[in-house]
Design a protein around this motif. Structure first.
Motif, PDB file in Angstrom:
ATOM      1  N   CYS A  12      36.389  -7.636  18.034  1.00 51.41           N
ATOM      2  CA  CYS A  12      35.284  -7.381  18.953  1.00 51.41           C
ATOM      3  C   CYS A  12      35.705  -6.526  20.155  1.00 51.41           C
ATOM      4  CB  CYS A  12      34.699  -8.706  19.445  1.00 51.41           C
ATOM      5  SG  CYS A  12      35.933  -9.801  20.145  1.00 51.41           S
ATOM      6  N   ASN A  31      31.151 -19.023  22.182  1.00 47.25           N
ATOM      7  CA  ASN A  31      31.370 -18.621  20.781  1.00 47.25           C
ATOM      8  C   ASN A  31      31.275 -17.106  20.675  1.00 47.25           C
ATOM      9  OD1 ASN A  31      29.268 -21.376  19.874  1.00 47.25           O
ATOM     10  ND2 ASN A  31      31.479 -21.302  19.700  1.00 47.25           N
ATOM     11  N   GLY A  32      32.200 -16.527  19.946  1.00 44.42           N
ATOM     12  CA  GLY A  32      32.149 -15.082  19.718  1.00 44.42           C
ATOM     13  C   GLY A  32      32.688 -14.248  20.867  1.00 44.42           C
ATOM     14  N   GLY A  34      35.806 -13.821  21.662  1.00 43.76           N
ATOM     15  CA  GLY A  34      37.054 -13.142  21.297  1.00 43.76           C
ATOM     16  C   GLY A  34      38.320 -13.980  21.446  1.00 43.76           C
ATOM     17  N   LYS A  35      38.166 -15.307  21.604  1.00 40.83           N
ATOM     18  CA  LYS A  35      39.352 -16.170  21.800  1.00 40.83           C
ATOM     19  C   LYS A  35      40.262 -16.141  20.571  1.00 40.83           C
ATOM     20  CE  LYS A  35      36.642 -19.732  22.303  1.00 40.83           C
ATOM     21  NZ  LYS A  35      35.294 -19.121  22.156  1.00 40.83           N
ATOM     22  N   THR A  36      39.669 -16.401  19.405  1.00 41.00           N
ATOM     23  CA  THR A  36      40.477 -16.414  18.172  1.00 41.00           C
ATOM     24  C   THR A  36      41.040 -15.021  17.900  1.00 41.00           C
ATOM     25  OG1 THR A  36      39.127 -18.204  17.288  1.00 41.00           O
ATOM     26  CG2 THR A  36      40.440 -16.988  15.699  1.00 41.00           C
ATOM     27  N   SER A  37      40.217 -13.988  18.183  1.00 41.56           N
ATOM     28  CA  SER A  37      40.683 -12.614  17.924  1.00 41.56           C
ATOM     29  C   SER A  37      41.911 -12.283  18.756  1.00 41.56           C
ATOM     30  CB  SER A  37      39.573 -11.612  18.234  1.00 41.56           C
ATOM     31  OG  SER A  37      38.434 -11.918  17.480  1.00 41.56           O
ATOM     32  N   SER A  58      39.041  -5.956   7.842  1.00 42.72           N
ATOM     33  CA  SER A  58      38.030  -6.630   8.668  1.00 42.72           C
ATOM     34  C   SER A  58      38.513  -6.800  10.114  1.00 42.72           C
ATOM     35  CB  SER A  58      37.662  -7.983   8.067  1.00 42.72           C
ATOM     36  OG  SER A  58      38.789  -8.822   8.093  1.00 42.72           O
ATOM     37  N   ILE A  60      39.547  -4.251  11.852  1.00 41.44           N
ATOM     38  CA  ILE A  60      39.157  -3.023  12.565  1.00 41.44           C
ATOM     39  C   ILE A  60      37.739  -3.195  13.107  1.00 41.44           C
ATOM     40  CG2 ILE A  60      38.812  -0.524  12.348  1.00 41.44           C
ATOM     41  CD1 ILE A  60      40.606  -0.639   9.826  1.00 41.44           C
ATOM     42  N   ALA A  62      34.049  -2.905  13.908  1.00 45.77           N
ATOM     43  CA  ALA A  62      33.002  -2.267  13.102  1.00 45.77           C
ATOM     44  C   ALA A  62      32.656  -0.897  13.678  1.00 45.77           C
ATOM     45  CB  ALA A  62      31.770  -3.170  13.082  1.00 45.77           C
TER      46      ALA A  62
HETATM   47  N1  LIG Z   1      35.705  -6.175  12.684  1.00 46.32           N
HETATM   48  C1  LIG Z   1      34.889  -6.619  13.643  1.00 46.32           C
HETATM   49  N2  LIG Z   1      34.147  -5.732  14.360  1.00 46.32           N
HETATM   50  C2  LIG Z   1      33.333  -6.153  15.353  1.00 46.32           C
HETATM   51  N3  LIG Z   1      33.199  -7.443  15.683  1.00 46.32           N
HETATM   52  C3  LIG Z   1      33.892  -8.351  15.012  1.00 46.32           C
HETATM   53  C4  LIG Z   1      34.777  -7.994  13.952  1.00 46.32           C
HETATM   54  N4  LIG Z   1      35.351  -9.107  13.460  1.00 46.32           N
HETATM   55  C5  LIG Z   1      34.835 -10.124  14.173  1.00 46.32           C
HETATM   56  N5  LIG Z   1      33.950  -9.676  15.094  1.00 46.32           N
HETATM   57  C6  LIG Z   1      33.196 -10.442  16.083  1.00 46.32           C
HETATM   58  O1  LIG Z   1      34.066 -10.723  17.151  1.00 46.32           O
HETATM   59  C7  LIG Z   1      33.555 -11.798  17.892  1.00 46.32           C
HETATM   60  C8  LIG Z   1      34.707 -12.639  18.349  1.00 46.32           C
HETATM   61  O2  LIG Z   1      35.150 -13.470  17.311  1.00 46.32           O
HETATM   62  P1  LIG Z   1      36.179 -14.639  17.576  1.00 46.32           P
HETATM   63  O3  LIG Z   1      36.348 -15.372  16.315  1.00 46.32           O
HETATM   64  O4  LIG Z   1      37.351 -14.088  18.248  1.00 46.32           O
HETATM   65  O5  LIG Z   1      35.343 -15.506  18.652  1.00 46.32           O
HETATM   66  P2  LIG Z   1      35.728 -16.875  19.358  1.00 46.32           P
HETATM   67  O6  LIG Z   1      35.682 -16.654  20.826  1.00 46.32           O
HETATM   68  O7  LIG Z   1      36.975 -17.400  18.784  1.00 46.32           O
HETATM   69  O8  LIG Z   1      34.486 -17.789  18.946  1.00 46.32           O
HETATM   70  P3  LIG Z   1      34.391 -19.359  18.565  1.00 46.32           P
HETATM   71  O9  LIG Z   1      34.212 -20.091  19.858  1.00 46.32           O
HETATM   72  O10 LIG Z   1      33.131 -19.439  17.747  1.00 46.32           O
HETATM   73  O11 LIG Z   1      35.592 -19.746  17.802  1.00 46.32           O
HETATM   74  C9  LIG Z   1      32.542 -12.472  16.990  1.00 46.32           C
HETATM   75  O12 LIG Z   1      31.244 -12.220  17.502  1.00 46.32           O
HETATM   76  C10 LIG Z   1      32.735 -11.821  15.657  1.00 46.32           C
HETATM   77  O13 LIG Z   1      31.539 -11.733  14.918  1.00 46.32           O
END
Ligand SMILES: Nc1ncnc2c1ncn2[C@@H]1O[C@H](COP(=O)(O)OP(=O)(O)OP(=O)(O)O)[C@@H](O)[C@H]1O
Ligand SMILES: [Mg+2]
Length: 354
Positions: A12, A31-32, A34-37, A58, A60, A62
Motif C-alpha cells: 500500500c 485495518n489496512g 499497512g502494519k503487516t506490510s 502481489s 508490488i 497495484a
Molecule cells: N499490491 C498491493 N497494492 C496496493 N495495495 C495493496 C497491495 N497489497 C495489499 N494492499 C493493501 O494494503 C493495505 C495494507 O495491508 P496490511 O495487511 O499491511 O494492513 P494492516 O494494517 O496489517 O491491516 P489489519 O489490521 O487488517 O491486519 C490493505 O488495504 C491491502 O488491501
C-alpha cells in the motif's frame, strides 16, 4: 539491527521512510493501514522472501511496475536492498553487490512471530521442528553443516530403501547416526536454555495466574527416536524401515513437546492462551539467541487480537523489558502518551504513511 527502511511502491506504500529505535518499534493503525506490510518488508530484508505470500508479484503496489526496499543496518551501516519487477525475480543486494538469502540471514537474523507461529502448540511437529531448525541455523554454523550432512545421507538411504536396495541402505547408517547425534545434542542444549529463558520472561508477571501456569509448563525435545540410553541406533528400526521403505526414526522426526503435568498443552489452552504462550515462546527464542551472542530482531504482528486487556498488559510488560530490537503491531495504541518520545520505544501511527 535496522536503523532505517525506505519503501517504494511496496504493497500500500507509494514512498515511505522509517527511522527505527534500536529497542522497541510499535506500529499501530486501523485495518489496512499497512502494519503487516511494513513488518513484511522487514522480514523480506532478512529472508529474501515474504512471510505471507509465495506470489511476490502481489507485493508490488497495484498499478506500478516494480517495488524497492532499502534497509540500512545500524552499527555496520550495511545496506540491504530488495527489488522486484513484474517480469523478473526478486533481486537482492548487499552494499550494492548481488547477495544470497543466506547472506541476508547472517546480516539480519529475524525471529518472526506471525499468524502461523500463534498456533505453535496445535501446529504440526514438522512446523515446530522448522521453527527450531531455523533458529539454530541463525545461531550455529556447525548446526547448519550437521543438518545438511544428515539430510544428504538420509536422502540417499531413503532412495535405497525405496529401490529395495536394503544392504546399500545400511551403508548410510554410520553417517546418519553420527550427524543425527550431533544435531540432537545441539537441539537438546538449546531447548534447555530456551526453557530457562522462557521462565525468566514468564516470571515478570509472577502475580498473574495464567503466567504462573506458564511457569509450570514443560518444554522438552523429542529426539525423533525412542531410546532408553539416548543412543540413536538405526539397526533397531531396520526391519520396519525396509517394510515401510523409508527411514522411520531419527532427528528428522524430532519435535518440541509442550506439556503441563504430562498433558499436551494443545489439549488445554484456549486460542487466546495459545497465542500468549506463542508470543512469549517467540520472545524466548530471540532472547536465547541474544544471550548466546547472536543478535537478532523480533517481529510480532497483530499482538492483541484474541487477547484480553489484562493479559495484553502482561505481554506489554515483558516487551518493555526486552533487550533486543523488536517490531510489533496492533490496531490501537497500547502505550500511554507519556512514553511517546522515549528513545527506547518508538511509535508509528501508520495512517500517516500512506
Ligand atoms: N499490491 C498491493 N497494492 C496496493 N495495495 C495493496 C497491495 N497489497 C495489499 N494492499 C493493501 O494494503 C493495505 C495494507 O495491508 P496490511 O495487511 O499491511 O494492513 P494492516 O494494517 O496489517 O491491516 P489489519 O489490521 O487488517 O491486519 C490493505 O488495504 C491491502 O488491501
Ligand atoms: Mg495486519
Amino acid at each position: 539491527m535496522i536503523k532505517n527502511i525506505k519503501l517504494a511502491s511496496f504493497r500500500c506504500f507509494d514512498e515511505a521512510n522509517f527511522n527505527f529505535s534500536d529497542n522497541i518499534n510499535f506500529f499501530y493503525g486501523v485495518n489496512g493501514s499497512g502494519k503487516t506490510s511494513l513488518l513484511e518488508s522487514i522480514f523480506l530484508c532478512g529472508n529474501a522472501k515474504s512471510f505471507k505470500t509465495s506470489k511476490s508479484d502481489s507485493l508490488i503496489k497495484a498499478g506500478c511496475d516494480l517495488f524497492n526496499i532499502e534497509a540500512t543496518l545500524s552499527g555496520s551501516n550495511k545496506v540491504i536492498s530488495i527489488a522486484k519487477s513484474s517480469k523478473n525475480r526478486i533481486k537482492v543486494k548487499l552494499n550494492n553487490s548481488i547477495a544470497s538469502a543466506k547472506q541476508l540471514m547472517e546480516c539480519l537474523p529475524i525471529i518472526s512471530v506471525d499468524s502461523k507461529m500463534f498456533f505453535l502448540a496445535t501446529n504440526s511437529p514438522e512446523y515446530r521442528r522448522k521453527v527450531l531448525d531455523k533458529t539454530l541455523f541463525l545461531l550455529s554454523k556447525d548446526y547448519q553443516f550437521n543438518w545438511f550432512s544428515y539430510h544428504k545421507s538420509l536422502r540417499q538411504r531413503n532412495a535405497c530403501l525405496r529401490d529395495g536396495s536394503f544392504q546399500q541402505a545400511k551403508s548410510h547408517n554410520p553417517l546418519i547416526t553420527k550427524y543425527g547425534e550431533l544435531l540432537n545434542n545441539i537441539r537438546s542444549m538449546f531447548i534447555e536454555n530456551l526453557h530457562t529463558t522462557f521462565r525468566s520472561l514468564v516470571k515478570i508477571n509472577y502475580e498473574s495466574p495464567f503466567f504462573s501456569l506458564l511457569n509450570e509448563l514443560d518444554i522438552k525435545l523429542f529426539s525423533g527416536y525412542e531410546s532408553s540410553n539416548d543412543v540413536f541406533n538405526l539397526d533397531q528400526c531396520f526391519d520396519d524401515d525396509c517394510s515401510r521403505r523409508t527411514t522411520t526414526k531419527g532427528p528428522h522426526k524430532a519435535d518440541i513437546v509442550l506439556s503441563l503435568d504430562g498433558v499436551a498443552v494443545s489439549e488445554i489452552f484456549s486460542r487466546g492462551e495459545e497465542k500468549i504462550f506463542s508470543i512469549v515462546f517467540g520472545l524466548a527464542l530471540a532472547k536465547t539467541l541474544i544471550e548466546n551472542d547472536q543478535p537478532c530482531i523480533t517481529l510480532i504482528d497483530d499482538i492483541s487480537s484474541e487477547i484480553d486487556n489484562k493479559r495484553l498488559t502482561n505481554l506489554i510488560r515483558i516487551i518493555e523489558l526486552f533487550d533486543g530490537q523488536l517490531f510489533f503491531s496492533n490496531i490501537s495504541d497500547v502505550f500511554n502518551s507519556t512514553i511517546e518520545h522515549d528513545n527506547l520505544i518508538k511509535k508509528f501511527h501508520m495512517e500517516q504513511f500512506n
